[in-house]
Design a protein around this motif. Sequence first.
Motif, PDB file in Angstrom:
ATOM      1  N   GLU A 128      -9.921  10.720  58.070  1.00 48.58           N
ATOM      2  CA  GLU A 128      -8.692  10.008  58.448  1.00 48.58           C
ATOM      3  C   GLU A 128      -8.840   8.551  58.034  1.00 48.58           C
ATOM      4  O   GLU A 128      -9.766   7.870  58.482  1.00 48.58           O
ATOM      5  CB  GLU A 128      -8.445  10.139  59.953  1.00 48.58           C
ATOM      6  CG  GLU A 128      -7.423   9.197  60.535  1.00 48.58           C
ATOM      7  CD  GLU A 128      -6.049   9.359  59.923  1.00 48.58           C
ATOM      8  OE1 GLU A 128      -5.568   8.379  59.315  1.00 48.58           O
ATOM      9  OE2 GLU A 128      -5.467  10.451  60.035  1.00 48.58           O
ATOM     10  N   GLN A 159      -6.874   5.954  58.615  1.00 50.03           N
ATOM     11  CA  GLN A 159      -6.448   4.933  59.572  1.00 50.03           C
ATOM     12  C   GLN A 159      -7.583   4.747  60.586  1.00 50.03           C
ATOM     13  O   GLN A 159      -7.834   5.618  61.415  1.00 50.03           O
ATOM     14  CB  GLN A 159      -5.160   5.350  60.273  1.00 50.03           C
ATOM     15  CG  GLN A 159      -3.966   5.461  59.331  1.00 50.03           C
ATOM     16  CD  GLN A 159      -2.700   5.861  60.062  1.00 50.03           C
ATOM     17  OE1 GLN A 159      -2.469   5.452  61.201  1.00 50.03           O
ATOM     18  NE2 GLN A 159      -1.883   6.678  59.420  1.00 50.03           N
ATOM     19  N   LEU A 198      -6.943   5.371  64.429  1.00 51.56           N
ATOM     20  CA  LEU A 198      -6.739   6.783  64.748  1.00 51.56           C
ATOM     21  C   LEU A 198      -8.041   7.559  64.573  1.00 51.56           C
ATOM     22  O   LEU A 198      -8.366   8.442  65.376  1.00 51.56           O
ATOM     23  CB  LEU A 198      -5.645   7.376  63.851  1.00 51.56           C
ATOM     24  CG  LEU A 198      -5.273   8.846  64.092  1.00 51.56           C
ATOM     25  CD1 LEU A 198      -4.864   9.069  65.545  1.00 51.56           C
ATOM     26  CD2 LEU A 198      -4.153   9.270  63.149  1.00 51.56           C
ATOM     27  N   ASP A 242      -6.701  14.425  57.186  1.00 49.47           N
ATOM     28  CA  ASP A 242      -5.441  13.737  56.917  1.00 49.47           C
ATOM     29  C   ASP A 242      -5.022  14.097  55.493  1.00 49.47           C
ATOM     30  O   ASP A 242      -5.869  14.387  54.641  1.00 49.47           O
ATOM     31  CB  ASP A 242      -5.649  12.226  57.061  1.00 49.47           C
ATOM     32  CG  ASP A 242      -4.365  11.436  56.846  1.00 49.47           C
ATOM     33  OD1 ASP A 242      -3.279  11.993  57.085  1.00 49.47           O
ATOM     34  OD2 ASP A 242      -4.462  10.269  56.428  1.00 49.47           O
ATOM     35  N   THR A 269       1.843  13.768  59.470  1.00 48.48           N
ATOM     36  CA  THR A 269       3.171  13.372  59.954  1.00 48.48           C
ATOM     37  C   THR A 269       4.229  13.837  58.962  1.00 48.48           C
ATOM     38  O   THR A 269       5.409  13.599  59.156  1.00 48.48           O
ATOM     39  CB  THR A 269       3.272  11.843  60.083  1.00 48.48           C
ATOM     40  OG1 THR A 269       2.938  11.246  58.821  1.00 48.48           O
ATOM     41  CG2 THR A 269       2.336  11.317  61.145  1.00 48.48           C
ATOM     42  N   LEU A 283       0.807  18.555  63.695  1.00 49.92           N
ATOM     43  CA  LEU A 283       1.376  17.215  63.769  1.00 49.92           C
ATOM     44  C   LEU A 283       0.413  16.229  64.414  1.00 49.92           C
ATOM     45  O   LEU A 283      -0.235  16.543  65.402  1.00 49.92           O
ATOM     46  CB  LEU A 283       2.674  17.243  64.586  1.00 49.92           C
ATOM     47  CG  LEU A 283       3.903  17.859  63.920  1.00 49.92           C
ATOM     48  CD1 LEU A 283       4.985  18.079  64.958  1.00 49.92           C
ATOM     49  CD2 LEU A 283       4.415  16.960  62.806  1.00 49.92           C
ATOM     50  N   LYS A 284       0.376  15.022  63.853  1.00 51.27           N
ATOM     51  CA  LYS A 284      -0.486  13.986  64.426  1.00 51.27           C
ATOM     52  C   LYS A 284      -0.032  13.549  65.816  1.00 51.27           C
ATOM     53  O   LYS A 284      -0.844  13.089  66.609  1.00 51.27           O
ATOM     54  CB  LYS A 284      -0.521  12.761  63.507  1.00 51.27           C
ATOM     55  CG  LYS A 284      -1.444  12.901  62.323  1.00 51.27           C
ATOM     56  CD  LYS A 284      -1.523  11.598  61.548  1.00 51.27           C
ATOM     57  CE  LYS A 284      -2.461  11.705  60.375  1.00 51.27           C
ATOM     58  NZ  LYS A 284      -2.505  10.455  59.584  1.00 51.27           N
ATOM     59  N   ASP A 285       1.261  13.660  66.090  1.00 54.71           N
ATOM     60  CA  ASP A 285       1.724  13.200  67.397  1.00 54.71           C
ATOM     61  C   ASP A 285       1.624  14.282  68.473  1.00 54.71           C
ATOM     62  O   ASP A 285       2.143  14.123  69.575  1.00 54.71           O
ATOM     63  CB  ASP A 285       3.147  12.633  67.319  1.00 54.71           C
ATOM     64  CG  ASP A 285       4.177  13.662  66.875  1.00 54.71           C
ATOM     65  OD1 ASP A 285       3.807  14.828  66.651  1.00 54.71           O
ATOM     66  OD2 ASP A 285       5.358  13.285  66.737  1.00 54.71           O
ATOM     67  N   SER A 286       0.947  15.386  68.169  1.00 55.90           N
ATOM     68  CA  SER A 286       0.663  16.381  69.205  1.00 55.90           C
ATOM     69  C   SER A 286      -0.284  15.758  70.233  1.00 55.90           C
ATOM     70  O   SER A 286      -1.030  14.833  69.924  1.00 55.90           O
ATOM     71  CB  SER A 286      -0.002  17.618  68.591  1.00 55.90           C
ATOM     72  OG  SER A 286       0.829  18.224  67.638  1.00 55.90           O
ATOM     73  N   SER A 287      -0.265  16.277  71.443  1.00 58.55           N
ATOM     74  CA  SER A 287      -1.159  15.749  72.471  1.00 58.55           C
ATOM     75  C   SER A 287      -2.596  16.148  72.156  1.00 58.55           C
ATOM     76  O   SER A 287      -2.849  17.113  71.422  1.00 58.55           O
ATOM     77  CB  SER A 287      -0.764  16.298  73.844  1.00 58.55           C
ATOM     78  OG  SER A 287      -1.084  17.673  73.945  1.00 58.55           O
ATOM     79  N   SER A 288      -3.539  15.397  72.720  1.00 60.07           N
ATOM     80  CA  SER A 288      -4.952  15.723  72.502  1.00 60.07           C
ATOM     81  C   SER A 288      -5.273  17.106  73.069  1.00 60.07           C
ATOM     82  O   SER A 288      -6.082  17.841  72.505  1.00 60.07           O
ATOM     83  CB  SER A 288      -5.849  14.657  73.138  1.00 60.07           C
ATOM     84  OG  SER A 288      -5.576  14.529  74.527  1.00 60.07           O
TER      85      SER A 288
END
Length: 201
Positions: free
Chosen positions: A8, A10, A13, A54, A83, A103-108
């Motif tokens: 990844e 970033q 992140l 990523d 994303t 999806l990256k915005d999924s919860s941990s």
Amino acid sequence: MIKMILAEDQAMLNSALTAILNLEDDLEVVGSYESGIVAWEQIQKQVPDIALLDIEMPQMTGLQIAQKINDEHLSTKSIILTTFANKSYFEQAVAAEVAGYLLKDSSSDDLISAIHQIMAGKVLYAPELVQSVLSGIANPLTVQEQNVLAGIAAGWTTAEISQKLFLSNGTVRNYISAILSKLAAKNRIEAVHVAQTQGWL
């Protein structure tokens, strides 16, 4: 212990994901890298259970890494974290036989659950991504799969579909499994909804 390598670019992140995953008793991030080429070199050396990738990274993308893992027949399972609801990306991921496209915005919690399911042999594609990619493309269902799904939409049981379409119960169940997979649907009701929304039913 499930050993993972994270690729990844970033930095924030990367650090956050590494910290979260290492909190789990049965998960261990054995390496996290911001360069795709370095991540690939380490994957070859360590052959982790999971490679969290990523898509867009310097020197080598996550999709290229996933394809190399597949080409080299490594035991590592690839999970794309993205994303991007991009048809081309998704097709490349499927061609590389990735085990997950999430999806990256999924919860941990969702990510950790996905890792465990994938290690148990499941293939997971985020329904939101799949349905976005499917929008506007050709119907992926065969004629017989459409007939089976039409029976489901009509409220028929598996036995009734079997009888009316002159198929065995096992064959009908196989068709239903294929339908759910192609439409990234969790159940029959969702499959009917996706097909009707796309105008395929």
